[in-house]
Write a protein that holds these residues in place. Structure first.
Motif, PDB file in Angstrom:
ATOM      1  N   SER A  19      -8.915   5.308  -5.479  1.00 35.22           N
ATOM      2  CA  SER A  19      -9.977   4.360  -5.811  1.00 35.22           C
ATOM      3  C   SER A  19     -11.311   4.446  -4.714  1.00 35.22           C
ATOM      4  O   SER A  19     -12.350   4.166  -5.355  1.00 35.22           O
ATOM      5  CB  SER A  19      -9.610   2.749  -5.792  1.00 35.22           C
ATOM      6  N   ARG A  20     -10.957   4.925  -3.728  1.00 38.17           N
ATOM      7  CA  ARG A  20     -12.151   4.892  -2.569  1.00 38.17           C
ATOM      8  C   ARG A  20     -13.112   6.079  -2.911  1.00 38.17           C
ATOM      9  O   ARG A  20     -14.152   6.139  -2.766  1.00 38.17           O
ATOM     10  CB  ARG A  20     -11.267   5.211  -1.097  1.00 38.17           C
ATOM     11  N   PHE A  21     -12.527   7.187  -3.732  1.00 37.41           N
ATOM     12  CA  PHE A  21     -13.655   8.095  -4.062  1.00 37.41           C
ATOM     13  C   PHE A  21     -14.572   7.740  -5.095  1.00 37.41           C
ATOM     14  O   PHE A  21     -15.747   7.838  -4.916  1.00 37.41           O
ATOM     15  CB  PHE A  21     -12.723   9.312  -4.920  1.00 37.41           C
TER      16      PHE A  21
ATOM     17  N   ASP B  43     -19.087   9.974   4.803  1.00 39.75           N
ATOM     18  CA  ASP B  43     -18.768   8.668   4.578  1.00 39.75           C
ATOM     19  C   ASP B  43     -17.155   8.662   3.798  1.00 39.75           C
ATOM     20  O   ASP B  43     -16.245   7.925   4.158  1.00 39.75           O
ATOM     21  CB  ASP B  43     -19.492   8.077   3.577  1.00 39.75           C
ATOM     22  N   LEU B  44     -17.089   9.485   3.088  1.00 40.64           N
ATOM     23  CA  LEU B  44     -15.699   9.765   2.319  1.00 40.64           C
ATOM     24  C   LEU B  44     -14.523  10.133   3.396  1.00 40.64           C
ATOM     25  O   LEU B  44     -13.592   9.743   3.479  1.00 40.64           O
ATOM     26  CB  LEU B  44     -15.718  10.670   1.194  1.00 40.64           C
TER      27      LEU B  44
ATOM     28  N   ASP C 216     -15.591   4.538  -5.382  1.00 36.55           N
ATOM     29  CA  ASP C 216     -16.147   3.572  -4.571  1.00 36.55           C
ATOM     30  C   ASP C 216     -17.355   4.192  -3.613  1.00 36.55           C
ATOM     31  O   ASP C 216     -18.526   3.748  -3.624  1.00 36.55           O
ATOM     32  CB  ASP C 216     -15.353   2.672  -3.606  1.00 36.55           C
ATOM     33  N   VAL C 217     -17.071   5.294  -2.982  1.00 33.24           N
ATOM     34  CA  VAL C 217     -18.048   6.144  -2.107  1.00 33.24           C
ATOM     35  C   VAL C 217     -19.174   6.769  -3.136  1.00 33.24           C
ATOM     36  O   VAL C 217     -20.297   6.604  -2.926  1.00 33.24           O
ATOM     37  CB  VAL C 217     -17.394   7.145  -1.155  1.00 33.24           C
TER      38      VAL C 217
ATOM     39  N   HIS D 255      -6.040   7.506  -1.245  1.00 32.83           N
ATOM     40  CA  HIS D 255      -6.567   6.098  -1.972  1.00 32.83           C
ATOM     41  C   HIS D 255      -7.529   6.430  -3.060  1.00 32.83           C
ATOM     42  O   HIS D 255      -8.691   6.611  -2.566  1.00 32.83           O
ATOM     43  CB  HIS D 255      -6.944   4.986  -1.176  1.00 32.83           C
TER      44      HIS D 255
ATOM     45  N   ASP E 290       0.692  -1.038   0.081  1.00 35.59           N
ATOM     46  CA  ASP E 290      -0.090  -0.075  -0.037  1.00 35.59           C
ATOM     47  C   ASP E 290       0.908   1.110   0.061  1.00 35.59           C
ATOM     48  O   ASP E 290       1.408   1.766   0.948  1.00 35.59           O
ATOM     49  CB  ASP E 290      -0.903  -0.062   1.226  1.00 35.59           C
TER      50      ASP E 290
ATOM     51  N   ARG F  24     -13.817   7.075   5.694  1.00 38.44           N
ATOM     52  CA  ARG F  24     -13.135   5.825   4.756  1.00 38.44           C
ATOM     53  C   ARG F  24     -11.952   6.287   4.613  1.00 38.44           C
ATOM     54  O   ARG F  24     -11.021   5.523   4.609  1.00 38.44           O
ATOM     55  CB  ARG F  24     -13.817   5.730   3.562  1.00 38.44           C
ATOM     56  N   MET F  25     -11.588   7.734   4.321  1.00 40.56           N
ATOM     57  CA  MET F  25      -9.975   8.059   4.177  1.00 40.56           C
ATOM     58  C   MET F  25      -9.342   8.374   5.463  1.00 40.56           C
ATOM     59  O   MET F  25      -8.042   8.542   5.105  1.00 40.56           O
ATOM     60  CB  MET F  25     -10.069   9.185   3.160  1.00 40.56           C
TER      61      MET F  25
ATOM     62  N   THR G 226     -21.401   4.194  -4.240  1.00 39.92           N
ATOM     63  CA  THR G 226     -22.475   3.683  -3.022  1.00 39.92           C
ATOM     64  C   THR G 226     -23.641   4.721  -3.085  1.00 39.92           C
ATOM     65  O   THR G 226     -24.641   4.247  -2.721  1.00 39.92           O
ATOM     66  CB  THR G 226     -21.842   3.581  -1.649  1.00 39.92           C
TER      67      THR G 226
END
Length: 279
Positions: free
Chosen positions: A69-71, A93-94, A73-74, A67, A13, A97-98, A77
């Motif tokens: 990719s998490r943008f 939520d973002l 992903d959120v 990260h 990572d 998660r970040m 959702t």
């Protein structure tokens, strides 16, 4: 490739590695992403649209990267349940998660409303450019609604000095409004109605001859400068108890001049906000 490798359990990572330069970043993220969304209208009905998305987070001075990719992903959702309150939950939520102090989401999209022609009553859809921005932090949430609304404006000076007719043009009313809280119920529909009421006439997608006659004469009977339009909009926003702060810009794409005419008001507290501050 094994399942654990696919899940990333055995892959390095890199973004989570430490950074030793000691420089924190206000915003790191993605922009220019186009994504299909379902967004609520003022009545709670869901409308399909495609948004241009910008999402960002703050980055601590010891963290190497975000990260990305998490943008997405959120966003995926929350894509089918967006409203003023939901977008702040999405930003939070973002942020969670970040693992960051602040997160910001901005969605710009065409927003469609059904409009009836003024005489025949024939229905058609008008599109308005809207932006929904939300920020979440330890200090709380914030949301801003923005609309860009086309109107027709007839020149009062041209009407006053001409024996026949008056020049008219397409005008654009842009409103940014910050509600007191995301739960006030303020939505794009309300700001669009305020903007359209300030012009000489609204703009329609579909007009039959009786409608065109009505719109032409109604505009001629209600000539306005950009100064008139922006003051009318400010007056409506200033006493809306749902709004804490606003800014406005009005532009006329002049039809007989080689320039545009504009007027603007910077971020301004509403009367209700000033009253609460004074109290």
């Amino acid at each position: 490739m094994t399942i654990s490798e696919i899940k990333g359990e055995s892959l390095q990572d890199v973004q989570a590695l430490p950074d030793t330069r000691g420089i924190a970043l206000d915003e790191v993220g993605v922009e220019g992403l186009r994504y299909p969304l379902l967004i609520s209208d003022a009545r709670g009905n869901k409308r399909e649209t495609v948004a241009t998305v910008a999402m960002s987070v703050s980055l601590a001075d010891h963290v190497k990267g975000a990260h990305l990719s998490r943008f997405v992903d959120v966003l995926h959702t929350w894509r089918d349940r967006l409203s003023s309150q939901a977008v702040t939950l999405m930003a939070d939520d973002l942020r969670q998660r970040m693992g960051c102090a602040t997160a910001r989401v901005a969605l710009t999209f065409p927003y469609f409303l059904e409009r009836l022609a003024p005489v025949t009553g024939i229905a058609s859809f008008m599109d308005y450019t809207c932006t929904l921005t939300a920020a979440a932090s330890d200090r709380g949430d914030e949301v801003v609604l923005a609309v860009k609304v086309p109107v027709t404006s007839v020149c009062p000076c041209s009407k006053a000095i001409s024996d026949r007719g008056a020049h008219n043009q397409r005008g654009w009313v842009t409103i940014d409004a910050r509600p007191h809280t995301p739960a006030t119920g303020l939505w794009f529909d309300h700001l669009i109605d305020i903007a359209e009421a300030a012009g000489s006439s609204p703009v329609y997608a579909l007009l039959k001859r009786p409608d065109e006659r009505h719109v032409t004469m109604a505009g001629y009977d209600n000539p306005v400068f950009v100064e008139d339009m922006i003051r009318t909009v400010a007056g409506a926003l200033n006493h809306d108890v749902r709004i804490a702060e606003y800014r406005i810009r009005v532009v006329n794409d002049e039809s007989i001049h080689n320039h545009a005419a504009y007027a603007q008001i910077p971020w301004t507290l509403t009367a209700t906000s000033r009253d609460s501050t004074d109290g």
